[in-house]
Write an enzyme that holds these catalytic residues in place. Structure first.
Site, PDB file in Angstrom:
ATOM      1  N   ASP A  46      21.820 -24.930   2.164  1.00  0.00           N
ATOM      2  CA  ASP A  46      22.181 -24.730   0.538  1.00  0.00           C
ATOM      3  C   ASP A  46      22.567 -23.349   0.416  1.00  0.00           C
ATOM      4  O   ASP A  46      23.678 -22.993   0.885  1.00  0.00           O
ATOM      5  CB  ASP A  46      20.647 -24.943   0.075  1.00  0.00           C
TER       6      ASP A  46
ATOM      7  N   TYR B  50      23.088 -18.868  -9.240  1.00  0.00           N
ATOM      8  CA  TYR B  50      24.008 -19.738  -9.473  1.00  0.00           C
ATOM      9  C   TYR B  50      25.027 -19.362 -10.483  1.00  0.00           C
ATOM     10  O   TYR B  50      26.083 -19.540 -10.118  1.00  0.00           O
ATOM     11  CB  TYR B  50      23.407 -21.151 -10.272  1.00  0.00           C
TER      12      TYR B  50
ATOM     13  N   HIS C 270      18.178 -32.923   2.649  1.00  0.00           N
ATOM     14  CA  HIS C 270      18.818 -31.397   2.196  1.00  0.00           C
ATOM     15  C   HIS C 270      18.230 -30.298   3.079  1.00  0.00           C
ATOM     16  O   HIS C 270      18.585 -29.382   3.331  1.00  0.00           O
ATOM     17  CB  HIS C 270      18.934 -31.365   0.946  1.00  0.00           C
TER      18      HIS C 270
END
Length: 374
Positions: free
Chosen positions: A174, A301, A352
């Site tokens: 990630d 982000y 993930h």
């Protein structure tokens, strides 16, 4: 400024009491109008988890475990960074920098640290360094812009140098994959190579004409992500402050936001608890709730979402491809930009959160990969 300071967690009981009061005063929404997760976290699922959080969960157990591992802080670029540092008793151990992502934390690595540091005789051992990303966990929250992936990568390089490690390797998934990849692009002196479990690669026009089975699966997953699974990233990369108010103020809002990803992104048979226990999920949630990082973690982000892009690498790289990864990338696509791929592991299970979901397989992959670099 360069001092490495031991850090001990001792959350005041008043903070835990406040959490319980906020849960008790929750104003719940009405039930979803579907019988699955397609509208988000189902009401019954969240009430079940929050009920356990309120009456059965024991934070002190997690707190004691983190303290026993060895926690530290040090100032990097004006920001106090929290990290776990577990040295192996083996003299030949390889220093390993391992980085988490969102919505994870150093909790993801709780099931692999001991195995990495204390392997069976003859197996590769590691000194494990696991930092909390800026704005995550018990690292400080950035108070200015600029704290994106490139700056974090430089800080992590400085951290390994400060710890006295002259030869080391790095791993991540990630955001950890983005930071580790950035380290690979920098190619700092002493970094022998990197391993990631979320490679970023994109198809070329010819791939769409006659895709292989692996490419067809990847294209289907990418389409699903764009249509049904990327809303969180659009919100956090454009308006992190707006969503942050609810995430910092409401434990139920935070749990609902993150639990859905534990369902969507793990390799499970319909329930997130097929992959992770309630305690694991809540331990991780507490590293967002207690320090109030709902907004600051989302802000990464806004800073760096474009960091997830294919780039050309020459430093030795190893990759483990898990079947339920949210953005799968077939080896054919990856090899266009990774010029020195020393290991490709095609995994049978896992999603993930590789280290969290499949700790034994994850440890095997790291030993296999880094034995080709160290």
């Amino acid at each position: 400024m360069t001092q490495i300071r031991p850090f001990t967690l001792a959350i005041p009981q008043s903070q835990l009491d406040d959490l319980h009061q906020r849960i008790d005063l929750t104003r719940w929404p009405d039930k979803e109008t579907v019988s699955d997760w397609s509208q988000g976290t189902p009401l019954a699922e969240l009430q079940d988890l929050v009920g356990y959080w309120r009456k059965g969960y024991d934070w002190r157990r997690c707190e004691a475990r983190l303290n026993a591992l060895g926690q530290y802080k040090t100032e990097l670029q004006g920001l106090d960074v929290h990290f776990l540092h577990v040295r192996s008793p083996r003299a030949d151990a390889v220093p390993l920098l391992i980085t988490h992502g969102w919505p994870g934390s150093v909790i993801e690595f709780m099931g692999v640290i001991d195995a990495l540091a204390n392997p069976p005789a003859g197996e590769l051992a590691f000194h494990v360094v696991a930092p909390s990303l800026p704005g995550f966990g018990f690292s400080d929250k950035p108070r200015e812009t600029g704290w994106g992936v490139p700056k974090i990568a430089l800080c992590w390089i400085e951290l390994m140098q400060r710890l006295g490690y002259e030869r080391w390797v790095a791993q991540g998934g990630d955001w950890g994959s983005a930071v580790t990849s950035a380290i690979g692009l920098i190619k700092p002196e002493g970094c022998l190579g990197i391993h990631i479990n979320m490679p970023i690669a994109r198809p070329e026009p010819q791939d769409l004409e006659n895709p292989s089975p692996a490419e067809a699966r990847a294209l289907k997953a990418l389409q699903h992500y764009q249509e049904w699974d990327s809303g969180y990233s659009k919100q956090q990369s454009t308006r992190p402050q707006s969503v942050g108010y609810g995430l910092v103020d409401s434990p139920v809002g935070l749990a609902g936001w993150i639990l859905e990803k534990m369902w969507a992104w793990t390799d499970n048979s319909g329930s997130p608890y097929d992959a992770l226990s309630r305690d694991q999920i809540l331990d991780n949630l507490m590293l967002y709730w207690l320090p109030g990082t709902g907004a600051s973690s989302a802000r990464l982000y806004w800073e760096s979402f474009n960091a997830f892009a294919p780039m050309e690498f020459t430093l030795p790289m190893a990759i483990s491809a898990y079947p339920k990864e949210i953005l799968p990338a077939p080896r054919k696509w990856v090899e266009r930009s990774v010029r020195n791929l020393v290991h490709w592991g095609e995994m049978d299970k896992g999603g993930h959160f590789a280290a969290w979901e499949q700790p034994e397989a994850f440890v095997r992959e790291l030993r296999t990969a880094f034995s080709k670099m160290a």
